[in-house]
Design a protein around this motif. Sequence first.
Motif, PDB file in Angstrom:
ATOM      1  N   HIS A  24      90.204  81.561  88.596  1.00 38.52           N
ATOM      2  CA  HIS A  24      89.506  80.909  89.702  1.00 38.52           C
ATOM      3  C   HIS A  24      88.690  81.944  90.464  1.00 38.52           C
ATOM      4  O   HIS A  24      87.479  81.941  90.381  1.00 38.52           O
ATOM      5  CB  HIS A  24      90.446  80.142  90.643  1.00 38.52           C
ATOM      6  CG  HIS A  24      90.972  78.878  90.045  1.00 38.52           C
ATOM      7  ND1 HIS A  24      90.177  77.777  89.831  1.00 38.52           N
ATOM      8  CD2 HIS A  24      92.215  78.531  89.621  1.00 38.52           C
ATOM      9  CE1 HIS A  24      90.884  76.812  89.291  1.00 38.52           C
ATOM     10  NE2 HIS A  24      92.129  77.236  89.151  1.00 38.52           N
ATOM     11  N   CYS A  25      89.322  82.805  91.255  1.00 39.93           N
ATOM     12  CA  CYS A  25      88.604  83.893  91.954  1.00 39.93           C
ATOM     13  C   CYS A  25      87.414  83.361  92.757  1.00 39.93           C
ATOM     14  O   CYS A  25      86.356  83.988  92.815  1.00 39.93           O
ATOM     15  CB  CYS A  25      88.130  84.954  90.950  1.00 39.93           C
ATOM     16  SG  CYS A  25      89.459  85.875  90.161  1.00 39.93           S
ATOM     17  N   THR A  26      87.607  82.224  93.391  1.00 38.15           N
ATOM     18  CA  THR A  26      86.531  81.614  94.168  1.00 38.15           C
ATOM     19  C   THR A  26      86.309  82.345  95.483  1.00 38.15           C
ATOM     20  O   THR A  26      85.173  82.508  95.926  1.00 38.15           O
ATOM     21  CB  THR A  26      86.852  80.134  94.435  1.00 38.15           C
ATOM     22  OG1 THR A  26      87.216  79.508  93.198  1.00 38.15           O
ATOM     23  CG2 THR A  26      85.663  79.409  95.037  1.00 38.15           C
ATOM     24  N   TYR A  27      87.387  82.785  96.104  1.00 39.94           N
ATOM     25  CA  TYR A  27      87.311  83.471  97.397  1.00 39.94           C
ATOM     26  C   TYR A  27      87.904  84.876  97.241  1.00 39.94           C
ATOM     27  O   TYR A  27      89.111  85.028  97.055  1.00 39.94           O
ATOM     28  CB  TYR A  27      88.094  82.700  98.457  1.00 39.94           C
ATOM     29  CG  TYR A  27      87.534  81.334  98.756  1.00 39.94           C
ATOM     30  CD1 TYR A  27      86.566  81.157  99.751  1.00 39.94           C
ATOM     31  CD2 TYR A  27      87.969  80.216  98.049  1.00 39.94           C
ATOM     32  CE1 TYR A  27      86.047  79.895 100.032  1.00 39.94           C
ATOM     33  CE2 TYR A  27      87.451  78.952  98.322  1.00 39.94           C
ATOM     34  CZ  TYR A  27      86.495  78.803  99.313  1.00 39.94           C
ATOM     35  OH  TYR A  27      85.991  77.553  99.588  1.00 39.94           O
ATOM     36  N   LEU A  28      87.049  85.893  97.304  1.00 40.68           N
ATOM     37  CA  LEU A  28      87.496  87.263  97.071  1.00 40.68           C
ATOM     38  C   LEU A  28      87.065  88.173  98.214  1.00 40.68           C
ATOM     39  O   LEU A  28      85.940  88.089  98.709  1.00 40.68           O
ATOM     40  CB  LEU A  28      86.909  87.809  95.764  1.00 40.68           C
ATOM     41  CG  LEU A  28      87.275  87.083  94.473  1.00 40.68           C
ATOM     42  CD1 LEU A  28      86.533  87.717  93.305  1.00 40.68           C
ATOM     43  CD2 LEU A  28      88.780  87.103  94.231  1.00 40.68           C
ATOM     44  N   THR A  29      87.955  89.065  98.603  1.00 37.49           N
ATOM     45  CA  THR A  29      87.598  90.148  99.512  1.00 37.49           C
ATOM     46  C   THR A  29      87.072  91.325  98.701  1.00 37.49           C
ATOM     47  O   THR A  29      87.230  91.378  97.470  1.00 37.49           O
ATOM     48  CB  THR A  29      88.818  90.594 100.320  1.00 37.49           C
ATOM     49  OG1 THR A  29      89.781  91.180  99.412  1.00 37.49           O
ATOM     50  CG2 THR A  29      89.458  89.427 101.063  1.00 37.49           C
ATOM     51  N   ASP A  30      86.484  92.290  99.384  1.00 40.97           N
ATOM     52  CA  ASP A  30      86.048  93.508  98.682  1.00 40.97           C
ATOM     53  C   ASP A  30      87.235  94.208  98.033  1.00 40.97           C
ATOM     54  O   ASP A  30      87.123  94.754  96.924  1.00 40.97           O
ATOM     55  CB  ASP A  30      85.356  94.452  99.659  1.00 40.97           C
ATOM     56  CG  ASP A  30      83.999  93.946 100.121  1.00 40.97           C
ATOM     57  OD1 ASP A  30      83.444  93.033  99.462  1.00 40.97           O
ATOM     58  OD2 ASP A  30      83.497  94.459 101.138  1.00 40.97           O
ATOM     59  N   ALA A  31      88.389  94.179  98.700  1.00 42.51           N
ATOM     60  CA  ALA A  31      89.587  94.815  98.136  1.00 42.51           C
ATOM     61  C   ALA A  31      90.033  94.103  96.865  1.00 42.51           C
ATOM     62  O   ALA A  31      90.514  94.751  95.919  1.00 42.51           O
ATOM     63  CB  ALA A  31      90.716  94.808  99.164  1.00 42.51           C
TER      64      ALA A  31
ATOM     65  N   PRO B 157      82.536  76.077  96.930  1.00 44.94           N
ATOM     66  CA  PRO B 157      81.572  77.142  96.639  1.00 44.94           C
ATOM     67  C   PRO B 157      81.823  77.728  95.250  1.00 44.94           C
ATOM     68  O   PRO B 157      82.966  77.861  94.822  1.00 44.94           O
ATOM     69  CB  PRO B 157      81.845  78.178  97.738  1.00 44.94           C
ATOM     70  CG  PRO B 157      82.600  77.451  98.792  1.00 44.94           C
ATOM     71  CD  PRO B 157      83.375  76.381  98.113  1.00 44.94           C
ATOM     72  N   TYR B 158      80.752  78.080  94.565  1.00 42.65           N
ATOM     73  CA  TYR B 158      80.897  78.734  93.272  1.00 42.65           C
ATOM     74  C   TYR B 158      81.257  80.207  93.464  1.00 42.65           C
ATOM     75  O   TYR B 158      80.774  80.849  94.411  1.00 42.65           O
ATOM     76  CB  TYR B 158      79.603  78.646  92.467  1.00 42.65           C
ATOM     77  CG  TYR B 158      79.327  77.278  91.905  1.00 42.65           C
ATOM     78  CD1 TYR B 158      79.810  76.905  90.654  1.00 42.65           C
ATOM     79  CD2 TYR B 158      78.582  76.340  92.626  1.00 42.65           C
ATOM     80  CE1 TYR B 158      79.558  75.648  90.132  1.00 42.65           C
ATOM     81  CE2 TYR B 158      78.329  75.074  92.117  1.00 42.65           C
ATOM     82  CZ  TYR B 158      78.819  74.733  90.864  1.00 42.65           C
ATOM     83  OH  TYR B 158      78.576  73.484  90.361  1.00 42.65           O
ATOM     84  N   PRO B 159      82.090  80.780  92.584  1.00 46.20           N
ATOM     85  CA  PRO B 159      82.332  82.223  92.641  1.00 46.20           C
ATOM     86  C   PRO B 159      81.030  82.996  92.428  1.00 46.20           C
ATOM     87  O   PRO B 159      80.131  82.521  91.723  1.00 46.20           O
ATOM     88  CB  PRO B 159      83.309  82.477  91.486  1.00 46.20           C
ATOM     89  CG  PRO B 159      83.868  81.149  91.124  1.00 46.20           C
ATOM     90  CD  PRO B 159      82.818  80.144  91.469  1.00 46.20           C
ATOM     91  N   ASN B 160      80.962  84.165  93.000  1.00 49.98           N
ATOM     92  CA  ASN B 160      79.786  85.027  92.820  1.00 49.98           C
ATOM     93  C   ASN B 160      80.063  85.976  91.656  1.00 49.98           C
ATOM     94  O   ASN B 160      80.607  87.062  91.829  1.00 49.98           O
ATOM     95  CB  ASN B 160      79.499  85.812  94.100  1.00 49.98           C
ATOM     96  CG  ASN B 160      78.197  86.591  94.008  1.00 49.98           C
ATOM     97  OD1 ASN B 160      77.659  86.813  92.926  1.00 49.98           O
ATOM     98  ND2 ASN B 160      77.691  87.025  95.149  1.00 49.98           N
ATOM     99  N   ALA B 161      79.688  85.545  90.461  1.00 47.27           N
ATOM    100  CA  ALA B 161      79.932  86.369  89.274  1.00 47.27           C
ATOM    101  C   ALA B 161      79.152  87.677  89.337  1.00 47.27           C
ATOM    102  O   ALA B 161      79.615  88.713  88.847  1.00 47.27           O
ATOM    103  CB  ALA B 161      79.562  85.595  88.019  1.00 47.27           C
ATOM    104  N   ARG B 162      77.973  87.645  89.956  1.00 45.65           N
ATOM    105  CA  ARG B 162      77.154  88.859  90.035  1.00 45.65           C
ATOM    106  C   ARG B 162      77.905  89.971  90.767  1.00 45.65           C
ATOM    107  O   ARG B 162      77.874  91.134  90.360  1.00 45.65           O
ATOM    108  CB  ARG B 162      75.852  88.533  90.775  1.00 45.65           C
ATOM    109  CG  ARG B 162      74.906  89.673  90.994  1.00 45.65           C
ATOM    110  CD  ARG B 162      73.968  89.871  89.802  1.00 45.65           C
ATOM    111  NE  ARG B 162      74.522  90.703  88.750  1.00 45.65           N
ATOM    112  CZ  ARG B 162      74.589  90.335  87.470  1.00 45.65           C
ATOM    113  NH1 ARG B 162      74.184  89.140  87.065  1.00 45.65           N
ATOM    114  NH2 ARG B 162      75.083  91.146  86.586  1.00 45.65           N
TER     115      ARG B 162
END
Length: 387
Positions: free
Chosen positions: A249-256, A281-286
């Motif tokens: 999933h990894c939809t909501y990720l912090t920098d950490a 919201p879509y994950p930001n794969a970039r």
Amino acid sequence: MTSFLLTNIGSLVTNDPTHGGLLGELHDAALVIDGANVAWVGSRRDAPAADGALDLGGRAVIPGFVDSHSHLVFAGDRSEEFAARMTGTPYSAGGIRTTVAATREATDEQLTANVSRLVTEMRRQGTTTVEIKSGYGLTVADEARDLEIAGQFTDETTYLGAHVVPSEYADDPAGYVELVTGPMLDAAAKHSKWIDVFVERGAFDADQGRTILRAGIARGLQPRVHANQLGEGPGVQLACEVGAASADHCTYLTDADVDALASAGVVAGLLPAIEFSTRSPYPNARRLLDAGVTVALATDCNPGSGYSSSMPFCIALAVREMHMTPAEALWSATAGGAASLRRPHRGHLTPGSRADLAVLDAPSHLHLSYRPAVPLITQTFIAGRPV
């Protein structure tokens, strides 16, 4: 006949960077299959003799899709839930219990027929390897049954007794964790390669997830984690802590979280059909790719949050909505999925790899995202055999 030549391939995606670029793409190419494996790839004019041959008329050939996340063992219908989401009702994990009730009531024959139908859909769309989870039984007998059914269709079976806490344990979640790590694990382990846990609000917290994953690892199962779907949380960090193959999933990720995935070498499994179906919201794969994280694309085919079996659809979404190039999306749907499942001989077309491939009614893989929702797969080969 043991060897077979596919020739007059307009564009052959090998995923071998020694041929140049991310996809190792060859033009006016040929490929030789010997038994279940790829024996040779190269220019058509240099192709060796084989026992048989097929002229593809300039069509493109790609590695078969590796769908590293799906939930195919279920019964029931949740289309009304989808319709409610389209009018503003937010998605939550609670709908899983609706499918649990229907799955428990279904016969073995009904569940097997449904999995067969969905796997057939996948193969027609170029998927040659699929991971299938349990998670809609949530009793000792039902989880074992669901995994045994999944094992009829794939070696990539995942024990997901820790999907949600079922209704009968609503007042005793600790007791349910004991069941998941005790008698249920005992019954499921012989039918499973992987263990997974849904670390999310409304499901399991980090301490519960850690206990469940460690119990599975002690029984020889390899860990995966449903992580950070509904909000920022501890799922990704837990996946990195236990050495999981993937955090999905990894939809909501912090920098950490991004740094941890890159440092630990945990694959980020992105499931864009879920965001399509839930209006999340879509994950930001970039962001992940630029940080050096390995990305896999998968369908997460399930009856609630995303009922699509189509990897080409996921590729088109990833390109349009997740800032991936067409080449990155295809690599993630093939080699990325193979990395997520720790299958080094799948997801690419090189000598020695398993001959899993799809033929497109198009001159290039670009048409997968250029012509979304068009059925471009004309033939799928698994272990060297057309299906």
